[in-house]
Structures are given as C-alpha cells and as structure tokens.
Design a protein around this motif. Sequence first.
Motif, PDB file in Angstrom:
ATOM      1  N   PRO A   1       0.809  -1.222   0.000  1.00  0.00           N
ATOM      2  CA  PRO A   1       0.000   0.000   0.000  1.00  0.00           C
ATOM      3  C   PRO A   1       0.843   1.273   0.000  1.00  0.00           C
ATOM      4  O   PRO A   1       0.455   2.276  -0.608  1.00  0.00           O
ATOM      5  CB  PRO A   1      -0.847  -0.106   1.270  1.00  0.00           C
ATOM      6  CG  PRO A   1      -0.232  -1.163   2.089  1.00  0.00           C
ATOM      7  CD  PRO A   1       0.539  -2.045   1.173  1.00  0.00           C
TER       8      PRO A   1
ATOM      9  N   MET B   1       1.914   1.883  -3.525  1.00  0.00           N
ATOM     10  CA  MET B   1       0.761   2.249  -4.360  1.00  0.00           C
ATOM     11  C   MET B   1       0.279   3.664  -4.064  1.00  0.00           C
ATOM     12  O   MET B   1      -0.349   4.288  -4.913  1.00  0.00           O
ATOM     13  CB  MET B   1      -0.368   1.251  -4.168  1.00  0.00           C
ATOM     14  CG  MET B   1      -0.047  -0.112  -4.757  1.00  0.00           C
ATOM     15  SD  MET B   1      -1.399  -1.264  -4.628  1.00  0.00           S
ATOM     16  CE  MET B   1      -2.375  -0.753  -6.020  1.00  0.00           C
ATOM     17  N   LEU B   2       0.566   4.166  -2.893  1.00  0.00           N
ATOM     18  CA  LEU B   2       0.177   5.533  -2.564  1.00  0.00           C
ATOM     19  C   LEU B   2       1.223   6.549  -3.012  1.00  0.00           C
ATOM     20  O   LEU B   2       0.908   7.726  -3.170  1.00  0.00           O
ATOM     21  CB  LEU B   2      -0.047   5.661  -1.054  1.00  0.00           C
ATOM     22  CG  LEU B   2      -1.337   5.035  -0.530  1.00  0.00           C
ATOM     23  CD1 LEU B   2      -1.283   4.898   0.978  1.00  0.00           C
ATOM     24  CD2 LEU B   2      -2.538   5.846  -0.966  1.00  0.00           C
TER      25      LEU B   2
ATOM     26  N   ARG C   1      -3.747   4.831  -6.456  1.00  0.00           N
ATOM     27  CA  ARG C   1      -3.751   5.510  -5.158  1.00  0.00           C
ATOM     28  C   ARG C   1      -4.998   5.148  -4.351  1.00  0.00           C
ATOM     29  O   ARG C   1      -4.932   4.992  -3.138  1.00  0.00           O
ATOM     30  CB  ARG C   1      -3.606   7.011  -5.351  1.00  0.00           C
ATOM     31  CG  ARG C   1      -2.174   7.343  -5.804  1.00  0.00           C
ATOM     32  CD  ARG C   1      -1.906   8.779  -6.138  1.00  0.00           C
ATOM     33  NE  ARG C   1      -2.263   9.663  -5.054  1.00  0.00           N
ATOM     34  CZ  ARG C   1      -2.990  10.774  -5.214  1.00  0.00           C
ATOM     35  NH1 ARG C   1      -3.437  11.111  -6.399  1.00  0.00           N
ATOM     36  NH2 ARG C   1      -3.248  11.535  -4.199  1.00  0.00           N
TER      37      ARG C   1
ATOM     38  N   ILE D   1      -6.637   2.261  -4.622  1.00  0.00           N
ATOM     39  CA  ILE D   1      -6.387   0.882  -4.174  1.00  0.00           C
ATOM     40  C   ILE D   1      -5.400   0.876  -3.005  1.00  0.00           C
ATOM     41  O   ILE D   1      -5.578   0.151  -2.022  1.00  0.00           O
ATOM     42  CB  ILE D   1      -5.886   0.007  -5.339  1.00  0.00           C
ATOM     43  CG1 ILE D   1      -6.999  -0.158  -6.381  1.00  0.00           C
ATOM     44  CG2 ILE D   1      -5.421  -1.354  -4.839  1.00  0.00           C
ATOM     45  CD1 ILE D   1      -6.538  -0.792  -7.680  1.00  0.00           C
ATOM     46  N   GLY D   2      -4.359   1.684  -3.094  1.00  0.00           N
ATOM     47  CA  GLY D   2      -3.388   1.783  -2.002  1.00  0.00           C
ATOM     48  C   GLY D   2      -4.041   2.256  -0.710  1.00  0.00           C
ATOM     49  O   GLY D   2      -3.740   1.734   0.376  1.00  0.00           O
ATOM     50  N   ALA D   3      -4.945   3.232  -0.795  1.00  0.00           N
ATOM     51  CA  ALA D   3      -5.642   3.731   0.398  1.00  0.00           C
ATOM     52  C   ALA D   3      -6.524   2.648   0.996  1.00  0.00           C
ATOM     53  O   ALA D   3      -6.575   2.478   2.224  1.00  0.00           O
ATOM     54  CB  ALA D   3      -6.465   4.966   0.050  1.00  0.00           C
TER      55      ALA D   3
ATOM     56  N   LEU E   1      -6.074  -0.642   0.689  1.00  0.00           N
ATOM     57  CA  LEU E   1      -5.184  -1.642   1.289  1.00  0.00           C
ATOM     58  C   LEU E   1      -4.616  -1.158   2.621  1.00  0.00           C
ATOM     59  O   LEU E   1      -4.475  -1.941   3.566  1.00  0.00           O
ATOM     60  CB  LEU E   1      -4.046  -1.994   0.323  1.00  0.00           C
ATOM     61  CG  LEU E   1      -4.435  -2.808  -0.904  1.00  0.00           C
ATOM     62  CD1 LEU E   1      -3.237  -2.973  -1.834  1.00  0.00           C
ATOM     63  CD2 LEU E   1      -4.992  -4.159  -0.503  1.00  0.00           C
ATOM     64  N   LEU E   2      -4.297   0.129   2.691  1.00  0.00           N
ATOM     65  CA  LEU E   2      -3.793   0.689   3.948  1.00  0.00           C
ATOM     66  C   LEU E   2      -4.867   0.599   5.028  1.00  0.00           C
ATOM     67  O   LEU E   2      -4.597   0.187   6.153  1.00  0.00           O
ATOM     68  CB  LEU E   2      -3.360   2.144   3.745  1.00  0.00           C
ATOM     69  CG  LEU E   2      -2.884   2.894   4.986  1.00  0.00           C
ATOM     70  CD1 LEU E   2      -1.608   2.270   5.535  1.00  0.00           C
ATOM     71  CD2 LEU E   2      -2.658   4.358   4.661  1.00  0.00           C
ATOM     72  N   CYS E   3      -6.106   0.952   4.670  1.00  0.00           N
ATOM     73  CA  CYS E   3      -7.199   0.946   5.648  1.00  0.00           C
ATOM     74  C   CYS E   3      -7.561  -0.452   6.123  1.00  0.00           C
ATOM     75  O   CYS E   3      -8.044  -0.623   7.239  1.00  0.00           O
ATOM     76  CB  CYS E   3      -8.440   1.624   5.064  1.00  0.00           C
ATOM     77  SG  CYS E   3      -8.254   3.404   4.914  1.00  0.00           S
TER      78      CYS E   3
ATOM     79  N   SER F   1      -5.390  -3.009   6.296  1.00  0.00           N
ATOM     80  CA  SER F   1      -4.191  -3.706   6.760  1.00  0.00           C
ATOM     81  C   SER F   1      -4.216  -3.911   8.274  1.00  0.00           C
ATOM     82  O   SER F   1      -4.784  -3.122   9.010  1.00  0.00           O
ATOM     83  CB  SER F   1      -2.950  -2.891   6.379  1.00  0.00           C
ATOM     84  OG  SER F   1      -1.804  -3.497   6.911  1.00  0.00           O
TER      85      SER F   1
ATOM     86  N   LYS G   1      -3.622   4.658  10.301  1.00  0.00           N
ATOM     87  CA  LYS G   1      -4.267   4.493   8.995  1.00  0.00           C
ATOM     88  C   LYS G   1      -4.937   5.797   8.557  1.00  0.00           C
ATOM     89  O   LYS G   1      -4.802   6.224   7.411  1.00  0.00           O
ATOM     90  CB  LYS G   1      -5.315   3.386   9.059  1.00  0.00           C
ATOM     91  CG  LYS G   1      -4.751   1.993   9.227  1.00  0.00           C
ATOM     92  CD  LYS G   1      -5.876   1.006   9.391  1.00  0.00           C
ATOM     93  CE  LYS G   1      -5.363  -0.379   9.725  1.00  0.00           C
ATOM     94  NZ  LYS G   1      -6.455  -1.344   9.890  1.00  0.00           N
TER      95      LYS G   1
END
Length: 197
Positions: free
Chosen positions: A96, A99-100, A124, A126-128, A130-132, A134, A142
């Motif tokens: 993530p 991706m961000l 970006r 998708i990265g957000a 995935l971060l949320c 995780s 997060k």
Amino acid sequence: MKTSADPVRDYLSAVEREASALPADRRQELLADLAEHIEVTRAERPHAAIGEVLAELGDPRVIAATALAEAGNGAAGASARGGAPARRGKVHPLVPLLMLTLPFLFAAVLPHVPAAQFCSTLFRVIGAVLLCTSVHWTSVQKTTGVLLTAVLPTVAISIWISSSVAASGDTPALLANLAMLALLAGTAAWLWRVRRA
C-alpha cells in the motif's frame, strides 16, 4: 471492578487464555515474543504509558486468533469459541505504501497523458483501501496515512487545476509536485517505521 497492579501480566494472561488451543510450545513462544516486544518498546519509549504500549499491540483475542490461524487451527479454534476467523495480513505492508507514492511520481512525470493520470488515481485509491484494511497499523495511523497520502494531495491537485495558477511544466508546478512527492515519501517512510509485524 477490579484493577490490576500489573497490566502487562494481565495482558499476557489474556493472550494465553485466548490462545489455549495453540500447542504449549507455540503458545509460550508467542508469549515470550510479546513480552520481549513490550520490554523493547518500554526501553525505547520510557515515557509512554503502559496502556498505550499494550493498545499498540492490539486486542489479545485478535493476537491469539492470528496465531491460531498461522498454526492452521484458526478456523476450528474460532468456530469452537464462536468468534470470527482471524484477520491476517495477506498483503505485505510495503504494497500500500508504494501504491500511494509511486503513481503520483508517474502522473507528475507524464502530466499530459490521460492514461497516466487515470492509473495514478486508480492505484492511489487501491493503495488507500489496502492501507485501511491492513493489520499492520492502528486506526489512527491508517487515518493519518490516508489523509496525508490520498486526501491532501487530491485536494491540493484539484485546487491547483481549478485555479489555473501555472501550466504543468512551469517552475511553480514542478516545485509543487516535488513538495507533494516529499510529503508522500515522508508519510510512507513514517508508516513503514511505525508498522506492526
């Protein structure tokens, strides 16, 4: 309500109780790892409250469920206790963060390519997500990460485009892109440093 004189012992006891389905040697290894992590964290941050250190580790039920899932007993153990299956981090924490950060760089290098802009936005988002989702960061981390790597850059870019301050190739645009990239890289580095194993 009874309060304990030793919250660390209570926390480790709760983990041990929740992880009772683990083999004894694996359970003792888990407890030793947690105790060592607590000790190291307290040595690195002596002024941090013990409650804060324990909260960063997470709920004992989640830790035990994760250990059970890793041992292959997750589904049986969770259904036997009536709980939900354990959430495991299936995505490496670096994914993530990259991706961000990296899509912004491509969009800044290729400002007149609509496909680059679209892909940058998509990656970006998708990265957000995935971060949320995780398990490697706390809710506060997060939220801070999403605000600094997704929301703030999007708002800044929207304001920049709508105000028509300068064309994308001009010096102010270059400086704005470099500042935004520094913010993204700094936030990603901070998230990498504070992640949980």
